[in-house]
Design a protein around this motif. Structure first.
Motif, PDB file in Angstrom:
ATOM      1  N   ALA A 129       0.820  -1.205   0.000  1.00 57.80           N
ATOM      2  CA  ALA A 129       0.000   0.000   0.000  1.00 57.80           C
ATOM      3  C   ALA A 129       0.863   1.270   0.000  1.00 57.80           C
ATOM      4  O   ALA A 129       0.484   2.295  -0.570  1.00 57.80           O
ATOM      5  CB  ALA A 129      -0.926  -0.003   1.218  1.00 57.80           C
ATOM      6  N   LEU A 130       2.041   1.209   0.621  1.00 64.81           N
ATOM      7  CA  LEU A 130       2.901   2.390   0.742  1.00 64.81           C
ATOM      8  C   LEU A 130       3.832   2.586  -0.446  1.00 64.81           C
ATOM      9  O   LEU A 130       4.325   3.697  -0.673  1.00 64.81           O
ATOM     10  CB  LEU A 130       3.743   2.295   2.015  1.00 64.81           C
ATOM     11  N   TRP A 188      -4.890   8.135  -0.902  1.00 64.78           N
ATOM     12  CA  TRP A 188      -4.437   7.097  -1.831  1.00 64.78           C
ATOM     13  C   TRP A 188      -3.884   5.897  -1.069  1.00 64.78           C
ATOM     14  O   TRP A 188      -4.191   4.751  -1.381  1.00 64.78           O
ATOM     15  CB  TRP A 188      -3.385   7.698  -2.756  1.00 64.78           C
ATOM     16  N   VAL A 189      -3.064   6.169  -0.049  1.00 71.53           N
ATOM     17  CA  VAL A 189      -2.512   5.080   0.762  1.00 71.53           C
ATOM     18  C   VAL A 189      -3.637   4.290   1.444  1.00 71.53           C
ATOM     19  O   VAL A 189      -3.633   3.047   1.462  1.00 71.53           O
ATOM     20  CB  VAL A 189      -1.525   5.635   1.810  1.00 71.53           C
ATOM     21  N   MET A 190      -4.615   5.000   2.006  1.00 74.19           N
ATOM     22  CA  MET A 190      -5.705   4.323   2.712  1.00 74.19           C
ATOM     23  C   MET A 190      -6.549   3.483   1.751  1.00 74.19           C
ATOM     24  O   MET A 190      -6.951   2.364   2.088  1.00 74.19           O
ATOM     25  CB  MET A 190      -6.575   5.360   3.419  1.00 74.19           C
ATOM     26  N   ARG A 242     -14.481   2.371   1.440  1.00 72.00           N
ATOM     27  CA  ARG A 242     -14.139   3.220   0.291  1.00 72.00           C
ATOM     28  C   ARG A 242     -15.061   4.434   0.208  1.00 72.00           C
ATOM     29  O   ARG A 242     -14.612   5.551  -0.085  1.00 72.00           O
ATOM     30  CB  ARG A 242     -14.193   2.391  -0.996  1.00 72.00           C
ATOM     31  N   LEU A 243     -16.368   4.220   0.444  1.00 72.30           N
ATOM     32  CA  LEU A 243     -17.296   5.350   0.435  1.00 72.30           C
ATOM     33  C   LEU A 243     -16.972   6.341   1.550  1.00 72.30           C
ATOM     34  O   LEU A 243     -17.026   7.563   1.357  1.00 72.30           O
ATOM     35  CB  LEU A 243     -18.732   4.836   0.589  1.00 72.30           C
ATOM     36  N   LEU A 244     -16.620   5.822   2.717  1.00 74.25           N
ATOM     37  CA  LEU A 244     -16.276   6.699   3.840  1.00 74.25           C
ATOM     38  C   LEU A 244     -15.024   7.519   3.551  1.00 74.25           C
ATOM     39  O   LEU A 244     -14.975   8.731   3.814  1.00 74.25           O
ATOM     40  CB  LEU A 244     -16.087   5.851   5.096  1.00 74.25           C
TER      41      LEU A 244
END
Length: 374
Positions: free
Chosen positions: A62-63, A109-111, A141-143
């Motif tokens: 992810a990073l 983006w990372v999250m 994703r919506l949050l």
């Protein structure tokens, strides 16, 4: 293009080209930082492969790309600032806002990458409910998208109080215009939270002509593959108003059959019923902890009937029919072993005759048999 050239010639007159040194140093530092990061990242990946858990690998994935982008873009904003500062006619206030926006976008983006990676990892396990994993992924994703939009609007100086006030009125208008879309969305959430069925389940509805295997549960509709291999797309709001059966969650399958033997084999009914029950009690594919009944049941028109009521251990449709066939063939063997047989529809007509009375009844000549000429 002519305007840009004119602006550049006018601005270049007062430029101090010392900014080139600053830009070169910043980009060089970015290149060195990127090489160091790639080296450190490769070492961390090698270490993560040797650990028992997969979470460290997920975090590194992810990073990886966002940090590489950050290493190049962050010094570039300062390089652009140096260029703008060299020209007295160009302001640089917008660069501070751009840096904050860049940080917000990279964090989001990372999250998002982390949520997607965790969802993909959890979906690979058969121990976890795929529907729940997918639902949590959609909600997260919506949050994140909602939080990101609000944060960016605040950075650009837009009042959230006024926006939320407008959103209340606008939300009412949008809700009335898109009530079907919203009902399907909330219907999907109810499926995720109540979990009447999951991906891979066989479902059917006695209220609607819906039957098949669930292949995908979306936020608006659910895709079901019918037994004719046809895709059936059902809006999620439908499931809030119909009855849904889920045969995939059965614990056992039932065998409920009625068998008839001949009336003349009535004296053998008791031993046949006892032997059939004994056979079921020792059958390896019959569930012994469920109801098991074998009883003489009825005097039918052409047979004496007994029934069997029991459950198989398997819920697989094909395997169930194999077990049922084996049980029925064993019943045939038991009935024949006792010298009995199965009944089929027959009718017996009995006449009560009185020879004395019959002799006094005159015979109609038309009904008398023709004389034998031979």
């Amino acid at each position: 293009m002519d305007r840009f050239l004119a602006w550049w010639q006018q601005s270049a007159e007062g430029l101090n080209f010392d900014w080139l040194e600053h830009v070169g140093l910043m980009l060089g530092a970015a290149a060195i930082a990127w090489l160091v990061w790639r080296l450190v990242f490769s070492k961390l990946v090698e270490v993560s492969k040797k650990t028992r858990t997969q979470w460290d690998t997920i975090v590194l994935q992810a990073l990886s790309t966002p940090i590489s982008v950050f290493i190049w873009l962050w010094p570039s904003t300062f390089a652009i600032g140096s260029l703008m500062d060299a020209s007295a006619k160009v302001g640089t206030d917008w660069l501070s806002v751009s840096r904050r926006v860049l940080l917000i976008v990279l964090m989001l983006w990372v999250m998002l990458r982390l949520v997607n990676a965790i969802e993909a990892y959890l979906s690979q396990s058969d121990k976890r409910d795929q529907t729940t994993v997918s639902a949590i992924g959609h909600v997260m994703r919506l949050l994140l998208a909602f939080i990101g939009v609000l944060t960016l609007l605040q950075e650009f100086g837009i009042s959230l109080t006024g926006l939320l006030t407008f959103g209340g009125v606008g939300g009412l208008i949008v809700g009335l215009a898109a009530k079907d879309l919203l009902s399907n969305f909330f219907g999907g959430l109810m499926i995720y939270f109540d979990r009447p069925f999951s991906v891979g389940d066989w479902i059917n509805s006695p209220d609607r002509n819906i039957e098949g295997t669930v292949e995908r549960i979306g936020m608006r509709m659910t895709m079901i593959r019918t037994f004719e291999s046809r895709p059936l797309y059902v809006p999620n709001s439908v499931f809030s108003s119909i009855v849904v059966q889920n045969p995939s969650r059965m614990r056992n399958r039932r065998i409920n059959e009625t068998i008839g033997i001949r009336y003349k084999d009535a004296d053998k009914m008791g031993v046949i019923v006892a032997d059939v029950k004994k056979m079921l009690e020792t059958h390896p594919d019959i569930e012994q902890n469920a109801t098991l009944m074998v009883n003489f049941n009825a005097f039918a028109g052409s047979s004496l009937e007994f029934f069997i009521y029991t459950f198989t251990k398997t819920i697989n449709w094909a395997r169930y029919h194999e077990v049922k066939q084996d049980v029925m063939l064993k019943i045939v063997e038991i009935v024949h072993a006792h010298g009995a047989d199965f009944a089929f529809p027959t009718r017996t007509i009995a006449f009560d005759r009185d020879d004395g009375m019959e002799a006094q009844i005159p015979l109609n000549p038309e009904l008398a048999p023709a004389p034998d000429k031979n």
